[in-house]
Design an enzyme around this catalytic site. Structure first.
Site, mmCIF file in Angstrom:
data_model
loop_
_atom_site.group_PDB
_atom_site.id
_atom_site.type_symbol
_atom_site.label_atom_id
_atom_site.label_comp_id
_atom_site.label_asym_id
_atom_site.label_seq_id
_atom_site.Cartn_x
_atom_site.Cartn_y
_atom_site.Cartn_z
ATOM 1 N N ASP A 1 0.863 -1.409 0.026
ATOM 2 C CA ASP A 1 -0.015 0.281 -0.048
ATOM 3 C C ASP A 1 0.744 1.149 0.082
ATOM 4 O OD1 ASP A 1 0.919 -0.639 2.703
ATOM 5 O OD2 ASP A 1 -0.621 0.746 3.382
ATOM 6 N N GLU B 1 -0.087 -1.187 5.689
ATOM 7 C CA GLU B 1 0.946 -0.681 6.580
ATOM 8 C C GLU B 1 1.040 0.670 6.933
ATOM 9 O OE1 GLU B 1 5.151 0.469 7.907
ATOM 10 O OE2 GLU B 1 3.904 1.031 5.911
HETATM 11 ZN ZN LIG Z 1 6.867 2.123 4.001
#
Ligand SMILES: [Zn+2]
Length: 405
Positions: free
Chosen positions: A83, A148
Site C-alpha cells: 500500500d 501498513e
Molecule cells: Zn513504508
C-alpha cells in the site's frame, strides 16, 4: 552442507532483469493502492509471481499476497508492504505520481521508494533462485502486505496470529538505501481529552471552558517532550501534538470539550504503559481531570476483514552480532566486495509486530531512500533494484551456511 553461493552469477542475472524489474515497478506504481484499497495491485503482483515461476501463490483473508519458493524446512520470509500513502498536493509534483517517469537511472512515482521497489526486487530474486537452482533446505516466503501505511504491523499480526506462520526471520525491504538496518523506534497514538460545560459566550463564568483547560496541558506536554528516554543506537524518544479537536455549540459559546492527538515515538526501554503514565502524572492533566488513552484501529481491509488492534507499535532491534546481521553482512560482502553500513530506520515498519510483538527477528535491506517516502516526486534507483534482487536471492543460502557455522 548447503550449496556454494555463485555470487557472480547471481549478480549477472540480477543485472539481466533490470528492465523487467523496472517495468514491473512502473506497473505497480500505475495502480493507485492506498491503504485498504490494494486489491488491484495485489492481483498484479500475484500475476508476476506466477509468471516468474513461484511454487505457490496465495491471497489470505486480509488480502496479503503470499508467494512461496521451495519446500525446505527452514522458513525464511521477505516482506514489502504494497500500500502507499496518497499523493498530497499535486502542485508539488513535477510529473504524474501514477503515470510515473523513468530515465536511465531512476524511476519516479508514488510508491517507488516506499516501497513497491522492494516488491519488484523480491519477485525477481525468486526468479534468480529458480534460474540458478539455488533452492535448498529452505522455503522462501515473499509477502506483499496491506494497510501498513495506516497501521504498521497489523498485516503481520494477522499472518502470525491467525495464519500461524512463523518464519525463522524476516527481511524487511523498506528503503534502506541498500544498507543493513537492524531496528527502529516504536510509536503510539495517544489521545488526551478534557470535558467542559457550554454556556452563552457573553457570560463565560456560567460555563467551564474545555479549551482553556487544555492550554496548560499543551505547555506541559511540550516541556515533557524535552525529557524523554534516550538510546545510543535508536536515538531519543519524541512527542508531538499532531491534531486538536473541540466541540462547542457556536462561535458565541464556551467550548464543552477539547481533545488532542499525540504522536509519541518510543526509544529502547520506553513502554506504552510508561508513556501513558507520564502524561497522566502531569499536574495540568490531573487538575483538568483529563482522560488519557491509546487510539484503536479497526478499519476494514479491502476484503472486508476487520482485525482490531491498539495503536501501539513496539520498539525493536536485533543485536549487532545476531545471525541475521551476520547473514546479510556476509551476503553483501560476497556480492559487492565491500563492508556494508549497519544502521536503523527513522520511520516505522512492519518490524513493530514481527519483532516488536512476536519476537521474530527482522533485518532490513531495501531499495530506495527513506527521505523519498511520502514526499512529492518520489523516486527510486534502478541500480538499487538490481542490488536488492541479488541480495534477496543469496540471503537464504547464506543463512543456511551461517547456521552450519
Ligand atoms: Zn513504508
Amino acid at each position: 552442507m548447503s550449496k556454494q553461493i555463485p555470487f557472480e552469477m547471481v549478480l549477472e542475472q540480477a543485472h539481466k532483469y533490470r528492465a523487467e524489474m523496472s517495468a514491473f515497478l512502473r506497473d505497480m506504481i500505475a495502480i493507485p493502492s492506498e491503504s485498504c484499497d490494494e486489491e488491484r495491485v495485489v492481483l498484479r503482483i500475484k500475476e508476476e509471481m506466477e509468471k516468474v515461476g513461484f511454487d505457490k501463490v496465495e491471497i489470505d483473508p486480509m488480502g496479503n499476497v503470499l508467494g512461496y519458493i521451495g519446500h525446505g524446512p527452514h522458513l525464511i520470509a521477505m516482506d514489502a508492504h504494497i500500500d502507499t500513502v496518497g499523493v498530497g498536493n499535486m502542485a508539488n509534483w513535477s510529473f504524474d505520481p501514477y503515470e510515473g517517469m523513468e530515465d536511465h537511472e531512476i524511476i519516479g512515482g508514488r510508491g517507488a521508494s516506499d516501497q513497491e521497489g522492494g516488491m519488484a526486487s523480491m519477485v525477481y530474486a525468486g526468479k534468480i533462485i529458480k534460474d540458478l537452482g539455488l533452492e535448498d533446505k529452505y522455503t522462501l516466503l515473499v509477502t506483499g502486505t496491506v494497510q501498513e501505511e495506516d497501521c504498521d504491523g497489523l498485516c503481520w499480526q494477522y499472518i502470525i496470529e491467525q495464519s500461524k506462520i512463523r518464519p525463522e526471520f524476516v527481511v524487511s525491504t523498506e528503503p534502506t538505501d541498500c544498507n543493513i538496518y537492524r531496528g527502529q523506534r516504536g510509536r503510539m497514538e495517544i489521545r488526551v481529552e478534557v470535558q467542559g460545560v457550554s454556556c452563552h459566550g457573553s457570560a463565560p463564568e456560567r460555563g467551564d471552558n474545555a479549551i482553556f483547560k487544555m492550554g496548560p496541558i499543551l505547555g506541559e506536554l511540550q516541556a515533557l517532550s524535552h525529557h524523554l528516554g534516550h538510546d545510543d543506537f535508536l536515538g531519543k524518544g519524541t512527542l508531538t501534538v499532531s491534531e486538536i479537536f473541540f466541540t462547542s455549540p457556536s462561535r458565541c459559546a464556551v467550548a464543552d470539550s477539547c481533545a488532542v492527538s499525540i504522536d509519541r515515538r518510543l526509544t529502547w526501554g520506553e513502554t506504552w504503559e510508561g508513556a501513558l503514565d507520564e502524561i497522566r502524572a502531569l499536574p495540568a492533566v490531573k487538575a483538568a481531570g483529563a482522560r488519557v488513552s491509546m487510539y484503536q484501529y479497526d478499519r476494514p481491509a479491502y476484503t472486508g476483514l476487520v482485525y482490531p488492534t491498539e495503536c501501539y507499535f513496539p520498539t525493536w532491534k536485533v543485536e549487532e552480532d545476531h545471525i541475521t546481521v551476520k547473514t546479510l553482512t556476509r551476503a553483501y560482502e560476497g556480492l559487492f566486495n565491500k563492508k556494508p553500513l549497519v544502521d536503523k530506520w527513522t520511520f516505522s515498519t512492519n518490524g513493530v509486530s514481527i519483532m516488536g510483538r512476536h519476537g521474530i527477528p527482522v533485518i532490513g535491506f531495501g531499495p530506495g531512500k527513506e527521505p523519498e517516502a511520502h514526499a512529492p516526486n518520489e523516486k527510486t534507483w534502478k541500480d538499487h533494484l538490481v542490488k536488492c534482487a541479488a541480495m534477496y536471492a543469496v540471503i537464504p543460502l547464506q543463512y543456511l551456511s551461517e547456521l552450519e557455522g
